[in-house]
Design a protein around this motif. Structure first.
Motif, PDB file in Angstrom:
ATOM      1  N   VAL A  22       0.840  -1.193   0.000  1.00 15.20           N
ATOM      2  CA  VAL A  22       0.000   0.000   0.000  1.00 15.20           C
ATOM      3  C   VAL A  22       0.882   1.252   0.000  1.00 15.20           C
ATOM      4  N   GLU A  23       0.243   2.369  -0.280  1.00 17.70           N
ATOM      5  CA  GLU A  23       0.954   3.645  -0.392  1.00 17.70           C
ATOM      6  C   GLU A  23       0.265   4.692   0.470  1.00 17.70           C
ATOM      7  N   VAL A  24       1.052   5.519   1.122  1.00 13.30           N
ATOM      8  CA  VAL A  24       0.490   6.615   1.912  1.00 13.30           C
ATOM      9  C   VAL A  24      -0.178   7.613   0.972  1.00 13.30           C
ATOM     10  N   VAL A  25      -1.428   7.938   1.284  1.00 15.62           N
ATOM     11  CA  VAL A  25      -2.140   8.915   0.466  1.00 15.62           C
ATOM     12  C   VAL A  25      -2.459  10.193   1.234  1.00 15.62           C
ATOM     13  N   ARG A  26      -2.626  10.084   2.567  1.00 15.08           N
ATOM     14  CA  ARG A  26      -2.900  11.269   3.392  1.00 15.08           C
ATOM     15  C   ARG A  26      -2.278  11.101   4.766  1.00 15.08           C
ATOM     16  N   VAL A  27      -1.843  12.219   5.338  1.00 14.90           N
ATOM     17  CA  VAL A  27      -1.317  12.245   6.701  1.00 14.90           C
ATOM     18  C   VAL A  27      -1.976  13.411   7.436  1.00 14.90           C
ATOM     19  N   GLU A  28      -2.524  13.136   8.605  1.00 10.84           N
ATOM     20  CA  GLU A  28      -3.211  14.163   9.389  1.00 10.84           C
ATOM     21  C   GLU A  28      -2.705  14.123  10.824  1.00 10.84           C
ATOM     22  N   THR A  29      -2.394  15.275  11.368  1.00  8.66           N
ATOM     23  CA  THR A  29      -2.016  15.365  12.769  1.00  8.66           C
ATOM     24  C   THR A  29      -3.277  15.519  13.607  1.00  8.66           C
ATOM     25  N   LEU A  30      -3.538  14.559  14.491  1.00  5.49           N
ATOM     26  CA  LEU A  30      -4.743  14.569  15.313  1.00  5.49           C
ATOM     27  C   LEU A  30      -4.543  15.349  16.608  1.00  5.49           C
ATOM     28  N   SER A  31      -3.338  15.283  17.143  1.00  3.80           N
ATOM     29  CA  SER A  31      -2.991  15.936  18.404  1.00  3.80           C
ATOM     30  C   SER A  31      -1.468  15.937  18.470  1.00  3.80           C
ATOM     31  N   PRO A  32      -0.883  16.521  19.503  1.00  3.84           N
ATOM     32  CA  PRO A  32       0.584  16.592  19.527  1.00  3.84           C
ATOM     33  C   PRO A  32       1.287  15.251  19.356  1.00  3.84           C
ATOM     34  N   HIS A  33       0.683  14.156  19.789  1.00  6.32           N
ATOM     35  CA  HIS A  33       1.371  12.875  19.762  1.00  6.32           C
ATOM     36  C   HIS A  33       0.633  11.795  18.974  1.00  6.32           C
ATOM     37  N   PHE A  34      -0.311  12.187  18.154  1.00  8.48           N
ATOM     38  CA  PHE A  34      -1.026  11.201  17.333  1.00  8.48           C
ATOM     39  C   PHE A  34      -1.134  11.680  15.891  1.00  8.48           C
ATOM     40  N   ARG A  35      -0.851  10.753  14.967  1.00  3.64           N
ATOM     41  CA  ARG A  35      -1.002  11.033  13.540  1.00  3.64           C
ATOM     42  C   ARG A  35      -1.898   9.970  12.920  1.00  3.64           C
ATOM     43  N   SER A  36      -2.793  10.421  12.063  1.00  2.78           N
ATOM     44  CA  SER A  36      -3.656   9.537  11.302  1.00  2.78           C
ATOM     45  C   SER A  36      -3.067   9.414   9.893  1.00  2.78           C
ATOM     46  N   ILE A  37      -2.775   8.173   9.491  1.00  4.65           N
ATOM     47  CA  ILE A  37      -2.159   7.945   8.183  1.00  4.65           C
ATOM     48  C   ILE A  37      -3.074   7.037   7.374  1.00  4.65           C
TER      49      ILE A  37
END
Length: 246
Positions: A22-37
């Motif tokens: 699979v390939e990364v299509v989006r990256v979102e910062t949810l909070s200082p220590h969490f990322r949604s990929i």
């Protein structure tokens, strides 16, 4: 109360074990220590995740002798778009966390599984959900799945207040945020659990979860079959995942 025992009401489902590029299509910062990929790829066309506590094996190579292999919860999956979202805690020094901290669209990784699903019905009279930050994606997904009229009692150990977020649900939620493992145990010990047919789902650090399981069985008098307790990680160990009670 249901005439069925809790152990007879849950369902184990096996899935064909596959590795998917699979390939990364989006990256979102949810909070200082969490990322949604969010990952995408044609290989996700037959991806299945039937339970909120499913886990996939997240894999990538760094040209080292020991490739990274870590378990993560499928936070959500969009069948039509063939997109899979995983939430990563990025405050630790683990190699997967370091990867997530620098992730960007276009990067390639491999996803394996889920190997199977442990499906817990949503129609229990009440649901107890307890865990540390590693359990946050699964608990968030579960709360989204619970229907109106259901009841959820939630205790979440997340030390940084900035990492705490609103968790949407149609269910009636009794939510407690705590900072430490000891505070998590104390909060559960202080609960006056409702009557009726309930089920406890708990996940987090191995030693804390072992203590929590004993608390639920020995102090709260819960049937050991009316709970699922998982060690998502273990202090001073890597790639640890263990179900302590089924």
């Amino acid at each position: 109360m249901s005439s069925d025992t809790p152990v007879s009401r849950v369902q184990r489902v096996r899935h064909e074990l596959k590795r998917r590029s699979v390939e990364v299509v989006r990256v979102e910062t949810l909070s200082p220590h969490f990322r949604s990929i969010t990952f995408t790829g044609e290989a996700l066309g037959d991806f299945v995740s039937s339970s909120f506590d499913d886990h996939v094996k997240f894999m990538f190579d760094e040209d080292t002798a020991e490739p990274v292999r870590r378990d993560y919860t499928p936070r959500r999956y969009d069948t039509a778009a063939r997109e899979l979202t995983i939430e990563f805690a990025v405050h630790s020094e683990g190699r997967a966390a370091q990867w997530a901290a620098q992730a960007r669209p276009g990067q390639q990784v491999t996803i394996g599984g889920p190997r199977g699903s442990f499906i817990i019905p949503t129609d229990f009279d009440w649901h107890l959900l307890v865990g540390d930050e590693t359990a946050l994606p699964a608990i968030n997904r579960r709360l989204e799945e619970l229907p109106a009229g259901s009841r959820a009692i939630v205790v979440l150990q997340v030390a940084d207040v900035a990492d705490r977020r609103d968790l949407a649900s149609a269910a009636d939620i009794d939510m407690q945020w705590v900072e430490t493992a000891d505070a998590m145990l104390d909060a559960v010990r202080a609960l006056d659990l409702p009557g009726g047919d309930g089920y406890a789902w708990c996940a987090g650090e191995a030693n804390s979860m072992a203590s929590l399981r004993r608390l639920l069985v020995e102090e709260k008098g819960m049937d050991r079959h009316a709970m699922r307790v998982a060690a998502y990680w273990k202090r001073n160990a890597s790639a640890h995942h263990e179900n302590l009670a089924d």
